[in-house]
Scaffold this active site. Structure first.
Site, PDB file in Angstrom:
ATOM      1  N   HIS A   1       0.824  -1.222   0.000  1.00  9.77           N
ATOM      2  CA  HIS A   1       0.000   0.000   0.000  1.00  9.77           C
ATOM      3  C   HIS A   1       0.852   1.264   0.000  1.00  9.77           C
ATOM      4  O   HIS A   1       0.365   2.337   0.329  1.00  9.77           O
ATOM      5  CB  HIS A   1      -0.958  -0.010   1.208  1.00  9.77           C
ATOM      6  CG  HIS A   1      -1.979  -1.102   1.116  1.00  9.77           C
ATOM      7  ND1 HIS A   1      -2.761  -1.481   2.178  1.00  9.77           N
ATOM      8  CD2 HIS A   1      -2.331  -1.922   0.083  1.00  9.77           C
ATOM      9  CE1 HIS A   1      -3.569  -2.468   1.796  1.00  9.77           C
ATOM     10  NE2 HIS A   1      -3.324  -2.760   0.536  1.00  9.77           N
TER      11      HIS A   1
ATOM     12  N   GLU B   1      -7.738 -11.139  18.077  1.00  7.18           N
ATOM     13  CA  GLU B   1      -9.164 -11.256  17.744  1.00  7.18           C
ATOM     14  C   GLU B   1      -9.381 -12.191  16.542  1.00  7.18           C
ATOM     15  O   GLU B   1      -8.459 -12.376  15.736  1.00  7.18           O
ATOM     16  CB  GLU B   1      -9.706  -9.858  17.336  1.00  7.18           C
ATOM     17  CG  GLU B   1      -9.555  -8.777  18.387  1.00  7.18           C
ATOM     18  CD  GLU B   1     -10.373  -9.067  19.650  1.00  7.18           C
ATOM     19  OE1 GLU B   1      -9.923  -8.688  20.737  1.00  7.18           O
ATOM     20  OE2 GLU B   1     -11.438  -9.723  19.501  1.00  7.18           O
TER      21      GLU B   1
HETATM   22  N1  APR Z   1      -1.022  -7.656  17.594  1.00  3.01           N
HETATM   23  C1  APR Z   1      -1.617  -8.318  16.565  1.00  3.01           C
HETATM   24  N2  APR Z   1      -2.790  -7.940  16.003  1.00  3.01           N
HETATM   25  C2  APR Z   1      -3.391  -6.854  16.521  1.00  3.01           C
HETATM   26  C3  APR Z   1      -2.848  -6.116  17.602  1.00  3.01           C
HETATM   27  C4  APR Z   1      -1.611  -6.564  18.140  1.00  3.01           C
HETATM   28  N3  APR Z   1      -1.027  -5.928  19.188  1.00  3.01           N
HETATM   29  N4  APR Z   1      -3.699  -5.080  17.888  1.00  3.01           N
HETATM   30  C5  APR Z   1      -4.726  -5.182  17.006  1.00  3.01           C
HETATM   31  N5  APR Z   1      -4.551  -6.241  16.203  1.00  3.01           N
HETATM   32  C6  APR Z   1      -5.394  -6.696  15.093  1.00  3.01           C
HETATM   33  C7  APR Z   1      -6.870  -6.392  15.236  1.00  3.01           C
HETATM   34  O1  APR Z   1      -7.522  -7.411  15.947  1.00  3.01           O
HETATM   35  C8  APR Z   1      -7.294  -6.365  13.753  1.00  3.01           C
HETATM   36  O2  APR Z   1      -7.678  -7.657  13.337  1.00  3.01           O
HETATM   37  O3  APR Z   1      -4.967  -5.994  13.958  1.00  3.01           O
HETATM   38  C9  APR Z   1      -6.025  -5.973  13.007  1.00  3.01           C
HETATM   39  C10 APR Z   1      -6.082  -4.600  12.387  1.00  3.01           C
HETATM   40  O4  APR Z   1      -7.063  -4.638  11.375  1.00  3.01           O
HETATM   41  P1  APR Z   1      -7.332  -3.308  10.509  1.00  3.01           P
HETATM   42  O5  APR Z   1      -7.429  -2.146  11.442  1.00  3.01           O
HETATM   43  O6  APR Z   1      -8.464  -3.625   9.597  1.00  3.01           O
HETATM   44  O7  APR Z   1      -5.993  -3.095   9.680  1.00  3.01           O
HETATM   45  P2  APR Z   1      -5.552  -3.860   8.368  1.00  3.01           P
HETATM   46  O8  APR Z   1      -6.061  -5.250   8.336  1.00  3.01           O
HETATM   47  O9  APR Z   1      -4.089  -3.665   8.225  1.00  3.01           O
HETATM   48  O10 APR Z   1      -6.302  -2.998   7.220  1.00  3.01           O
HETATM   49  C11 APR Z   1      -5.986  -3.319   5.875  1.00  3.01           C
HETATM   50  O11 APR Z   1      -7.255  -1.382   5.176  1.00  3.01           O
HETATM   51  O12 APR Z   1      -7.793   0.825   5.618  1.00  3.01           O
HETATM   52  C12 APR Z   1      -7.050  -0.014   4.791  1.00  3.01           C
HETATM   53  O13 APR Z   1      -5.074   0.510   3.639  1.00  3.01           O
HETATM   54  C13 APR Z   1      -5.578   0.274   4.914  1.00  3.01           C
HETATM   55  O14 APR Z   1      -3.717  -1.259   4.920  1.00  3.01           O
HETATM   56  C14 APR Z   1      -4.993  -1.010   5.487  1.00  3.01           C
HETATM   57  C15 APR Z   1      -6.011  -2.054   5.066  1.00  3.01           C
END
Ligand code: APR
Length: 244
Positions: free
Chosen positions: A121, A218
């Site tokens: 990204h 989660e």
């Molecule tokens: N360790 C591991 N996982 C974690 C932690 C942690 N300390 N804290 C939170 N999480 C998990 C949450 O449970 C969730 O499943 O990280 C995940 C974050 O999910 P999102 O916020 O949806 O982020 P991501 O999956 O990277 O989003 C993908 O969406 O908005 C777009 O471009 C953006 O790259 C991003 C893409």
């Protein structure tokens, strides 16, 4: 299947080609907000359609530029966490055996010492021309807080990240697909698995016969393709998992 730490450590040690797909949760323990976590997620506070699309930038360049400047300043203040460092150390001890594919734009894997990453990204600490650059385009980098523009034709600079609705960089995606097909183990760390094509890489690895391990406190959309889900946080658990 619930696997013990010992079993997962064996899987990692036996992996000929380890692919790692990371998301925002990888940087959560560094203090970088995720996108979809219930209270703290960025999309719980901001509307992505108003901040993370080309149309939003064209409609109000200053507002989008300000939001990215705010995120750039936050990311510049944080440090890679123990999870980033554990992945970088493993890659250095086992050259050529790890492919790191990230959805994150924060550059923390690189700052932890991971030489090569596939940044699906883009990177928030870089910018690019909004429209295809013309020979005249010389960014007028006035540090006046406004998005830089070409002083001749007015072309704007924008953050070098992939916005919703945009194609991912072709080469990066192709390299990620190749790694997902070739790996024998994929760790899927800190991603909700909701955004494609990145999330599809876990399906590709699974279809290609790799073991897939989801590491996330989660449940996620990718649990269905995982051999096992490790309900752990990245920084807290990766050092033990990746220690030789
Ligand atoms: N360790 C591991 N996982 C974690 C932690 C942690 N300390 N804290 C939170 N999480 C998990 C949450 O449970 C969730 O499943 O990280 C995940 C974050 O999910 P999102 O916020 O949806 O982020 P991501 O999956 O990277 O989003 C993908 O969406 O908005 C777009 O471009 C953006 O790259 C991003 C893409």
């Amino acid at each position: 299947m619930t696997a013990t730490l010992e079993t997962l450590r064996q899987w990692v040690q036996q992996a000929r080609h380890l692919a790692v797909l990371t998301g925002a949760g990888m940087s959560a323990e560094s203090g970088v907000p995720t996108f979809r976590d219930a209270q703290s997620g960025l999309w719980a506070q901001f509307n992505p359609k108003e901040l993370a699309t080309e149309a939003a930038f064209r409609a109000d360049p200053q507002r989008v530029w300000d939001w990215y400047q705010y995120r750039r300043a936050l990311i510049a203040r944080v440090q890679p966490n123990a999870g980033h460092r554990a992945l970088a150390a493993w890659a250095q001890r086992h050259p050529g055996r790890l492919t790191l594919i990230t959805q994150n734009v924060d550059g923390l894997h690189e700052r932890a010492g991971l030489g090569e990453t596939i940044a699906l990204h883009g990177r928030i600490d870089a910018d690019q021309w909004l429209d295809r650059p013309r020979p005249c385009c010389q960014p007028d980098f006035l540090e006046d807080g406004r998005p830089p523009r070409c002083s001749v034709c007015g072309n704007l600079r924008r953050p070098a990240v992939v916005w919703f609705g945009e194609m991912l960089p072709t080469e990066a995606l192709a390299a990620a697909e190749t790694a997902a097909q070739a790996c024998d183990l994929m760790l899927v760390i800190g991603t909700s698995g909701l955004v494609y094509p990145a999330a599809g890489l876990a399906h590709t690895a699974h279809r290609s016969g790799a073991q897939v391990v989801v590491i996330n406190p989660e449940p996620t959309e990718l649990d269905t393709v995982a051999q096992t889900c490790w309900r752990e946080r990245a920084a807290q658990s990766l050092p033990a998992l990746l220690a030789d």
